[in-house]
Write an enzyme that holds these catalytic residues in place. Structure first.
Site, PDB file in Angstrom:
ATOM      1  N   ASP A  77      -4.611  -9.578  -8.567  1.00 17.51           N
ATOM      2  CA  ASP A  77      -5.023  -8.630  -9.603  1.00 17.51           C
ATOM      3  C   ASP A  77      -3.897  -7.817 -10.234  1.00 17.51           C
ATOM      4  OD1 ASP A  77      -4.671  -7.331  -7.193  1.00 17.51           O
ATOM      5  OD2 ASP A  77      -6.628  -6.351  -7.161  1.00 17.51           O
ATOM      6  N   THR A  92      -1.472   1.137 -10.763  1.00 14.84           N
ATOM      7  CA  THR A  92      -2.687   0.519 -10.235  1.00 14.84           C
ATOM      8  C   THR A  92      -3.451   1.477  -9.330  1.00 14.84           C
ATOM      9  OG1 THR A  92      -3.560  -1.546  -9.299  1.00 14.84           O
ATOM     10  CG2 THR A  92      -1.684  -0.512  -8.152  1.00 14.84           C
ATOM     11  N   GLU A 124     -12.496   0.552  -9.509  1.00 10.16           N
ATOM     12  CA  GLU A 124     -12.113  -0.345 -10.606  1.00 10.16           C
ATOM     13  C   GLU A 124     -13.165  -0.417 -11.717  1.00 10.16           C
ATOM     14  OE1 GLU A 124      -9.518  -1.206  -7.282  1.00 10.16           O
ATOM     15  OE2 GLU A 124     -11.712  -1.139  -7.405  1.00 10.16           O
ATOM     16  N   GLU A 160       0.829  -1.213   0.000  1.00 11.22           N
ATOM     17  CA  GLU A 160       0.000   0.000   0.000  1.00 11.22           C
ATOM     18  C   GLU A 160       0.863   1.262   0.000  1.00 11.22           C
ATOM     19  OE1 GLU A 160      -3.111   0.137  -0.449  1.00 11.22           O
ATOM     20  OE2 GLU A 160      -3.952  -1.799   0.107  1.00 11.22           O
ATOM     21  N   GLU A 170     -18.638  -5.874  -2.266  1.00 12.29           N
ATOM     22  CA  GLU A 170     -17.257  -6.369  -2.187  1.00 12.29           C
ATOM     23  C   GLU A 170     -17.129  -7.770  -2.762  1.00 12.29           C
ATOM     24  OE1 GLU A 170     -13.795  -4.903  -0.360  1.00 12.29           O
ATOM     25  OE2 GLU A 170     -14.908  -4.241  -2.120  1.00 12.29           O
TER      26      GLU A 170
END
Length: 836
Positions: free
Chosen positions: A220, A418, A332, A73, A314
């Site tokens: 992902d 991302t 996304e 992160e 989710e």
């Protein structure tokens, strides 16, 4: 909307000391959201605010806090935010009007942070620790970290863009070298047969901890960064690897419009019956790859789920119900909407963007910004607004609606990370004196057939603007469970009666023609099943379309009814000489006939091949079948019809062998043989199903030994007791070596696990004029059964009970079999643990 969110963030926290225990706090007590938002300010033409925000970051943000943060992160949000901010500052300074005072201060902060993250890579594998102390690193008691053993694939594989950009901006190759080494290691550890990666890996040993594989949470951005690393850096190796992975994703995980997790070592075995919202980025990645059709299909499914629940939950099930109800304002889906609009120019995606905007304003907007949804079903909120909402959501929505003159620079000159941070493509020409060579091995030198260099022009791909619509409409109807209309009045004697679901056979040409007239098409899937899709506009008439709706509804009800009772796998044990019970074949049960689980002894008898082999007409060799267990081939008629025919001939049981050459319970989940929609109370014998590979073992044994006796039961019997008598009878005969080799793990399985793994897409209970359903090729859709794993004690005994004369099987291959069995057993234990 951005102003409302940003100004409330700045006013509520001063940009520095969050009053709420939000994600800034969790990720290091520095102004994460402010850093994450820097390049958004520039894109949205807020140059004055950007300049003030940069000064605020430089004067107030400290990166040497004694706090443990997520390496992943911190990299994508903070390091990426600093690099995106630096890219924007340089661009503005070169324009000659803004940021003229800027002297790479954000880049210096980025390098400082990069050096603080580097100790995380100090592992034997090169994979980074998942967490690090910004002040003390990972070693020593004061770090309060460094004891972790596992990390997610995305956590280790989503470093290359930021770290390579940092190396090329600063001229220091150490960052790019470490990120490349981690990617090389993940590539080496891919499952070589399926070319998939698992979700969690041990950072020291490189062993996969969770072996489920998908394109959502945990994996992902690993795939995203392989493709984008090629775009940013121009290194062919990244594109080669991406294309190999992508082919496997489309082969195993993609079941348009769904993307379902599978097991890396058994990729035809589904790992779960739900999808997580993070996979919504994947249609956007498919656009970058140039694979537009599946992108349209998956996006449409996500759009319909969004319209159904206002936001993407989710996680949601394969029949589009809520699985996890939260929605933390993830971007996304907006990202994929933007990329699809860029690729197709279809105004449909502007409408999708409007839906996103309207729902955010109607349901998530609060006086102090936008609040995450605690439950999309009730509309309740959480007291949080994650930094990615400002970093990503508003970039993609702004770009979706913006005309060229609305943007202060050309985004085509940049690649999005991302976290949607902007890194300039000019970095590909920056010097990179890498000290660590790429880990290329001979098997990675691929020919051009594996190497797609260019993306297709979508104007040539879709010359008809209605074509994308034709892809979307069946999916829209499948998600939208509108009630079927009442059947139209049919005058007596007008036309033939419609085909009923209980009568349908997938290999009957007349039935297929009736389906075509009703607007129902049949698609053969990779795993031997077929998929039915009904679209009312393709029917020959309105009446035929209504018949098609009713047919699909009946098929769903039949499927639902048959799914209610899940049966465990059964065992076929060869007990005659020279096997003596050592060979056990895992078989699928029938939902009719003798219930072997209620039989203490099972059914024991010699096998014989029925004539005709299909068993679909009267048995002609009844004198041989009588009193025996009949072998039959799958196909041409319903399972129940086969059972009735051999029962009439006097058989005591039946074994149906798959006609799909090469099928095996090693790679495909077992399924239950269902009835034919009528009463099957008249079937009183047991009927079991074997895949081709296992069935061939039985046929080969029959060919070699003429008389082969088997035991049909719910699980294998004690070999020492059941076959003692035969062993005594055959002691004098069993002196010559047998060429029959022990079979693989799934064929020799002897004990079932508690949980089966459902594979079918559960159909909606109500249907609209266009619906989708999957069914077994010659019978109704029934969730298949999990393969079974053999317990260690049983495996050990197998090892000591090899036929003495068998010279063909070396101890090495026995060890390999045992290792395979152990891997499967661990995988299924993990499946149970994950409650899949």
């Amino acid at each position: 909307m951005f102003d409302h969110a940003y100004q409330n963030y700045m006013g509520g926290t001063g940009g520095l000391n969050p009053s709420r225990g939000d994600v800034d706090d969790a990720l290091g007590k520095f102004s994460l959201t402010l850093i994450d938002t820097l390049d958004t300010l520039v894109l949205l033409n807020k140059t004055t605010e950007f300049e003030a925000a940069v000064r605020s970051v430089l004067s107030d943000v400290r990166l040497d806090n004694d706090i443990v943060v997520s390496v992943f992160e911190t990299n994508i949000r903070v390091l990426g935010g600093l690099l995106g901010g630096h890219s924007m500052a340089v661009m503005l300074k070169e324009g000659g009007q803004h940021m003229l005072w800027y002297q790479d201060e954000l880049l210096h902060m980025a390098k400082d942070l990069g050096l603080r993250l580097l100790p995380a890579f100090n592992t034997s594998s090169g994979l980074p620790y998942p967490r690090i102390n910004l002040k003390h690193g990972v070693r020593g008691p004061e770090t309060r970290t460094g004891t972790e053993t596992d990390t997610c694939t995305a956590c280790a594989g989503t470093m290359i863009l930021e770290f390579a950009a940092l190396s090329r901006f600063t001229g220091d190759p150490v960052f790019e070298d470490h990120a490349r080494r981690a990617l090389d290691f993940l590539w080496e550890k891919r499952q070589r047969n399926s070319n998939l990666v698992g979700t969690t890996i041990n950072i020291h040993s490189g062993e996969w901890v969770r072996r489920d594989s998908g394109v959502g949470a945990g994996i992902d951005s690993y795939y995203e960064y392989l493709l984008k690393a090629y775009i940013l850096l121009g290194d062919d190796l990244f594109l080669q690897r991406f294309n190999i992975h992508y082919a496997s994703i489309m082969k195993y995980i993609s079941q348009p419009p769904l993307l379902l997790d599978v097991h890396i070592h058994k990729p035809l075995l589904p790992a779960r019956t739900w999808m997580d919202s993070l996979l919504a980025f994947f249609p956007g990645l498919q656009v970058l790859k140039g694979d537009i059709r599946p992108a349209i299909e998956t996006h449409e499914m996500l759009y319909q789920v969004t319209k159904k629940h206002n936001f993407l939950p989710e996680a949601f099930t394969t029949d589009f119900r809520v699985h996890w109800a939260q929605h933390p304002l993830r971007p996304e889906f907006a990202e994929s909407t933007y990329f699809l609009y860029k690729a197709t120019g279809d105004p449909y995606y502007l409408e999708a963007g409007r839906t996103i905007l309207d729902n955010l304003n109607r349901f998530a907007r609060v006086p102090c910004g936008f609040a995450a949804m605690k439950d999309v079903r009730t509309g309740s909120h959480e007291d949080r607004m994650d930094s990615f909402f400002l970093a990503e959501m508003f970039k993609y929505l702004f770009l979706l609606f913006a005309e060229a003159e609305d943007t202060p620079f050309d985004v085509e000159d940049y690649v999005f990370t991302t976290e949607a941070h902007l890194l300039p493509l000019s970095l590909s020409t920056a010097p990179n004196s890498s000290s660590i060579p790429s880990n290329r091995t001979s098997d990675e030198e691929l020919d051009d057939s594996n190497f797609d260099w260019t993306c297709p022009n979508t104007r040539l791909l879709f010359p008809d603007p209605a074509f994308p619509r034709s892809l979307r409409e069946p999916i829209r109807s499948a998600v939208d469970k509108s009630c079927p209309r009442p059947a139209p009045y049919r005058e007596p004697g007008m036309g033939r009666p419609p085909l009923r679901a209980q009568d349908f056979m997938a290999n009957n040409p007349e039935h297929l023609e009736l389906l075509r007239r009703m607007g129902v098409s049949l698609i053969h899937l990779k795993d031997g099943r077929v998929q039915l899709v009904q679209h009312a506009t393709q029917a020959v008439s309105a009446v035929a379309a209504e018949d098609g709706v009713r047919f699909m509804q009946e098929m769903m009800e039949l499927s639902s009814q048959q799914q209610k009772e899940q049966l465990p796998p059964r065992a076929i044990q060869i007990i005659s000489h020279p096997f003596f019970g050592r060979v056990v074949l895992t078989a699928g049960p029938a939902q009719f006939g003798t219930d072997l689980s209620k039989s203490s002894t099972g059914v024991r008898g010699f096998v014989t091949v029925a004539e005709p082999y299909s068993g679909c007409t009267e048995i002609t060799n009844g004198e041989y079948v009588q009193g025996h267990i009949a072998l039959l081939q799958r196909g041409q008629c319903m399972f129940a019809e086969k059972a009735r025919n051999i029962q009439k001939a006097g058989a005591i049981g039946g074994i149906v062998i798959d006609d799909n050459e090469g099928s095996s319970s090693d790679t495909a989940p077992l399924f239950q043989m269902a009835g034919d929609g009528r009463s099957t109370d008249d079937v009183t014998l047991p009927l079991l199903f074997l895949f081709y590979k296992e069935g061939n073992i039985l046929l080969e044994a029959l060919k070699e030994y003429r008389e082969v006796e088997v035991l049909l039961s719910d699980k294998a019997r004690d070999r020492g007791v059941d076959v003692q008598e035969e062993e005594e009878d055959c002691q004098t005969e069993a002196t010559t070596p047998t060429s029959f080799k022990p079979v693989s793990q799934s064929q020799m399985s002897t004990e079932e696990l508690d949980k089966s793994v459902p594979e079918e897409v559960t159909p909606a209970k109500e249907v609209s004029p266009a619906v989708e359903l999957r069914i077994e090729e010659e019978d109704r859709a029934v969730p298949p059964l999990a393969d079974t794993a053999q317990p260690k004690e049983e495996r050990d005994s197998d090892k000591t009970e090899e036929p003495r004369g068998d010279k063909d099987l070396s101890s090495q291959s026995v060890d390999q079999l045992l290792a395979d069995w152990q891997e499967d057993l661990e995988a299924f234990k993990q499946m149970e643990k994950d409650d899949l």
